[in-house]
Design a protein around this motif. Structure first.
Motif, PDB file in Angstrom:
ATOM      1  N   VAL A 111       0.860  -1.184   0.000  1.00 32.52           N
ATOM      2  CA  VAL A 111       0.000   0.000   0.000  1.00 32.52           C
ATOM      3  C   VAL A 111       0.898   1.236   0.000  1.00 32.52           C
ATOM      4  O   VAL A 111       1.789   1.361   0.846  1.00 32.52           O
ATOM      5  N   VAL A 112       0.642   2.139  -0.941  1.00 35.85           N
ATOM      6  CA  VAL A 112       1.418   3.381  -1.047  1.00 35.85           C
ATOM      7  C   VAL A 112       0.470   4.563  -0.869  1.00 35.85           C
ATOM      8  O   VAL A 112      -0.517   4.690  -1.610  1.00 35.85           O
ATOM      9  N   LEU A 113       0.740   5.417   0.113  1.00 37.39           N
ATOM     10  CA  LEU A 113      -0.096   6.587   0.364  1.00 37.39           C
ATOM     11  C   LEU A 113       0.237   7.689  -0.631  1.00 37.39           C
ATOM     12  O   LEU A 113       1.402   7.926  -0.949  1.00 37.39           O
ATOM     13  N   LYS A 114      -0.812   8.372  -1.105  1.00 35.52           N
ATOM     14  CA  LYS A 114      -0.642   9.395  -2.135  1.00 35.52           C
ATOM     15  C   LYS A 114      -1.222  10.715  -1.656  1.00 35.52           C
ATOM     16  O   LYS A 114      -2.340  10.779  -1.163  1.00 35.52           O
ATOM     17  N   GLY A 115      -0.432  11.787  -1.795  1.00 33.34           N
ATOM     18  CA  GLY A 115      -0.891  13.112  -1.412  1.00 33.34           C
ATOM     19  C   GLY A 115      -0.449  13.501  -0.007  1.00 33.34           C
ATOM     20  O   GLY A 115       0.011  12.673   0.781  1.00 33.34           O
ATOM     21  N   GLY A 119      -4.423  17.751   7.248  1.00 33.49           N
ATOM     22  CA  GLY A 119      -4.201  17.787   8.694  1.00 33.49           C
ATOM     23  C   GLY A 119      -2.766  18.084   9.080  1.00 33.49           C
ATOM     24  O   GLY A 119      -2.492  18.502  10.210  1.00 33.49           O
ATOM     25  N   LEU A 120      -1.826  17.906   8.153  1.00 31.06           N
ATOM     26  CA  LEU A 120      -0.425  18.208   8.454  1.00 31.06           C
ATOM     27  C   LEU A 120      -0.216  19.714   8.614  1.00 31.06           C
ATOM     28  O   LEU A 120       0.671  20.143   9.355  1.00 31.06           O
ATOM     29  N   LYS A 121      -1.033  20.521   7.922  1.00 33.46           N
ATOM     30  CA  LYS A 121      -0.933  21.975   8.071  1.00 33.46           C
ATOM     31  C   LYS A 121      -1.447  22.422   9.428  1.00 33.46           C
ATOM     32  O   LYS A 121      -1.161  23.544   9.864  1.00 33.46           O
ATOM     33  N   GLU A 122      -2.218  21.567  10.065  1.00 37.58           N
ATOM     34  CA  GLU A 122      -2.713  21.849  11.418  1.00 37.58           C
ATOM     35  C   GLU A 122      -1.824  21.183  12.461  1.00 37.58           C
ATOM     36  O   GLU A 122      -2.240  20.963  13.593  1.00 37.58           O
ATOM     37  N   GLU A 123      -0.602  20.859  12.038  1.00 41.12           N
ATOM     38  CA  GLU A 123       0.404  20.217  12.904  1.00 41.12           C
ATOM     39  C   GLU A 123      -0.013  18.825  13.337  1.00 41.12           C
ATOM     40  O   GLU A 123       0.307  18.378  14.442  1.00 41.12           O
ATOM     41  N   GLY A 124      -0.751  18.135  12.462  1.00 35.43           N
ATOM     42  CA  GLY A 124      -1.090  16.741  12.736  1.00 35.43           C
ATOM     43  C   GLY A 124      -0.007  15.807  12.217  1.00 35.43           C
ATOM     44  O   GLY A 124       0.945  16.235  11.552  1.00 35.43           O
ATOM     45  N   ILE A 125      -0.149  14.531  12.504  1.00 38.12           N
ATOM     46  CA  ILE A 125       0.824  13.519  12.082  1.00 38.12           C
ATOM     47  C   ILE A 125       0.095  12.421  11.325  1.00 38.12           C
ATOM     48  O   ILE A 125      -0.934  11.919  11.785  1.00 38.12           O
ATOM     49  N   LEU A 126       0.641  12.060  10.172  1.00 35.42           N
ATOM     50  CA  LEU A 126       0.061  10.984   9.374  1.00 35.42           C
ATOM     51  C   LEU A 126       0.639   9.646   9.825  1.00 35.42           C
ATOM     52  O   LEU A 126       1.859   9.473   9.877  1.00 35.42           O
ATOM     53  N   GLU A 127      -0.221   8.712  10.179  1.00 30.28           N
ATOM     54  CA  GLU A 127       0.209   7.373  10.596  1.00 30.28           C
ATOM     55  C   GLU A 127      -0.361   6.334   9.629  1.00 30.28           C
ATOM     56  O   GLU A 127      -1.576   6.292   9.416  1.00 30.28           O
ATOM     57  N   LEU A 140      -1.772 -12.386 -13.444  1.00 29.95           N
ATOM     58  CA  LEU A 140      -1.419 -11.260 -14.306  1.00 29.95           C
ATOM     59  C   LEU A 140      -2.269 -10.020 -14.065  1.00 29.95           C
ATOM     60  O   LEU A 140      -1.956  -8.945 -14.581  1.00 29.95           O
ATOM     61  N   ASP A 141      -3.332 -10.145 -13.258  1.00 31.15           N
ATOM     62  CA  ASP A 141      -4.186  -8.997 -12.951  1.00 31.15           C
ATOM     63  C   ASP A 141      -3.770  -8.292 -11.658  1.00 31.15           C
ATOM     64  O   ASP A 141      -4.240  -7.175 -11.384  1.00 31.15           O
ATOM     65  N   ILE A 142      -2.923  -8.920 -10.886  1.00 27.03           N
ATOM     66  CA  ILE A 142      -2.543  -8.354  -9.586  1.00 27.03           C
ATOM     67  C   ILE A 142      -1.628  -7.144  -9.788  1.00 27.03           C
ATOM     68  O   ILE A 142      -0.608  -7.234 -10.484  1.00 27.03           O
ATOM     69  N   PRO A 143      -1.971  -5.997  -9.208  1.00 28.49           N
ATOM     70  CA  PRO A 143      -1.150  -4.783  -9.388  1.00 28.49           C
ATOM     71  C   PRO A 143       0.146  -4.848  -8.584  1.00 28.49           C
ATOM     72  O   PRO A 143       0.256  -5.584  -7.603  1.00 28.49           O
ATOM     73  N   GLU A 144       1.116  -4.075  -9.029  1.00 28.00           N
ATOM     74  CA  GLU A 144       2.397  -4.009  -8.315  1.00 28.00           C
ATOM     75  C   GLU A 144       2.236  -3.341  -6.960  1.00 28.00           C
ATOM     76  O   GLU A 144       2.907  -3.682  -5.992  1.00 28.00           O
ATOM     77  N   LYS A 145       1.326  -2.354  -6.876  1.00 26.90           N
ATOM     78  CA  LYS A 145       1.060  -1.627  -5.633  1.00 26.90           C
ATOM     79  C   LYS A 145      -0.352  -1.066  -5.686  1.00 26.90           C
ATOM     80  O   LYS A 145      -0.978  -0.995  -6.752  1.00 26.90           O
ATOM     81  N   ILE A 146      -0.854  -0.666  -4.534  1.00 26.13           N
ATOM     82  CA  ILE A 146      -2.173  -0.028  -4.457  1.00 26.13           C
ATOM     83  C   ILE A 146      -1.989   1.355  -3.839  1.00 26.13           C
ATOM     84  O   ILE A 146      -1.528   1.485  -2.699  1.00 26.13           O
ATOM     85  N   GLU A 147      -2.317   2.392  -4.611  1.00 21.45           N
ATOM     86  CA  GLU A 147      -2.181   3.761  -4.136  1.00 21.45           C
ATOM     87  C   GLU A 147      -3.463   4.205  -3.425  1.00 21.45           C
ATOM     88  O   GLU A 147      -4.566   3.971  -3.919  1.00 21.45           O
ATOM     89  N   VAL A 148      -3.282   4.839  -2.276  1.00 25.25           N
ATOM     90  CA  VAL A 148      -4.420   5.299  -1.474  1.00 25.25           C
ATOM     91  C   VAL A 148      -4.305   6.806  -1.280  1.00 25.25           C
ATOM     92  O   VAL A 148      -3.303   7.302  -0.748  1.00 25.25           O
ATOM     93  N   GLU A 149      -5.324   7.547  -1.715  1.00 27.44           N
ATOM     94  CA  GLU A 149      -5.338   9.010  -1.601  1.00 27.44           C
ATOM     95  C   GLU A 149      -5.629   9.424  -0.158  1.00 27.44           C
ATOM     96  O   GLU A 149      -6.593   8.972   0.456  1.00 27.44           O
TER      97      GLU A 149
END
Length: 251
Positions: A111-115, A119-127, A140-149
């Protein structure tokens, strides 16, 4: 889906000593199992570089060309597990699983986080809580990664498995309620607020303890004991005196 081709050489013998000899020659011992296969093989350096270039992805389909004494055959495999030397981080052993391109399988996909969360501008922390998803699909249909916005996440907001929109040929095996990522307040600020609430509203009055000169503490306790015992000793004479006075009154 990423797809690569490597070569493998069949090993006639197995065991620790054989594995040491394989590594000494520059190759890496490996095992291929699944679909009735249970083969001991060795991976040459050129093929090892190919696997290393794809970071030993467990979701990539690998076309393995196996060479033995009689013939060559090619089949599809996935990497199941890689063992490394804890000191040098050199590849020590690889487990492959043989698959059919026409049958669905379950694979761990990163899983790869995107964007950047607002909340980081409000001094939050992304976990990031979930680092990979279990996907069921044809190889052959399985993706290399899954991007999550995650750019829409504010402090206190989360994204869950049920929020993902994947292609119809992909099935997520994980629970829909699992949290993938969340934005939280900084721990330092939370601790400071709790400490401020727990602080006393007024100054604390500390009574000064009377100092007792060294060596006199025992004497003071002994004197106190005598004072407490003294009334008990004088109780009897007082009762006798009272009886004598009563006798004088009768005469």
């Amino acid at each position: 889906m990423e797809r690569v081709k490597i070569e493998a050489i069949l090993r006639e013998k197995t065991g620790k000593e054989t594995a040491k000899k394989v590594r000494f020659s520059g190759n890496v011992p490996a095992i291929v199992y699944g679909r009735g296969a249970n083969l001991a093989v060795q991976i040459p350096q050129p093929s090892l570089k190919t696997l290393n270039a794809m970071h030993f992805s467990q979701s990539a389909v690998i076309d393995m060309e196996l060479t033995n004494a009689q013939k060559k055959e090619t089949f599809s495999v996935l990497i199941k597990e890689v063992q490394y030397n804890p000191l040098t981080e050199a590849t020590m052993h690889i487990d492959f699983i043989r698959v059919s391109l026409e049958e669905k399988i379950k694979v761990n996909v990163p899983v790869v986080l995107k964007g950047e969360p607002k909340g980081l501008k409000e001094e939050g922390i992304l976990e990031q809580i979930l680092w990979q998803l279990v996907i069921e699909a044809l190889p052959l249909d399985i993706p290399e990664k899954i991007e999550v916005e995650v750019s829409h996440l504010g402090i206190g907001n989360s994204v869950h498995v049920k929020d993902l929109k994947l292609a119809d040929n992909l099935k997520i095996v994980n629970s829909p309620e699992e949290t993938i990522a969340t934005v939280v307040e900084k721990v330092e600020e939370i601790v400071a607020e709790v400490a401020a609430e727990a602080a006393p509203t007024g100054p604390e009055v500390i009574k000064e303890k009377k100092e007792v000169p060294e060596g006199e503490e025992g004497a003071e306790e002994a004197a106190k004991g005598k004072e407490e015992a003294k009334p008990k000793e004088e109780a009897k004479p007082k009762e006798e005196s009272k009886g004598k006075d009563a006798g004088k009154g009768k005469k």
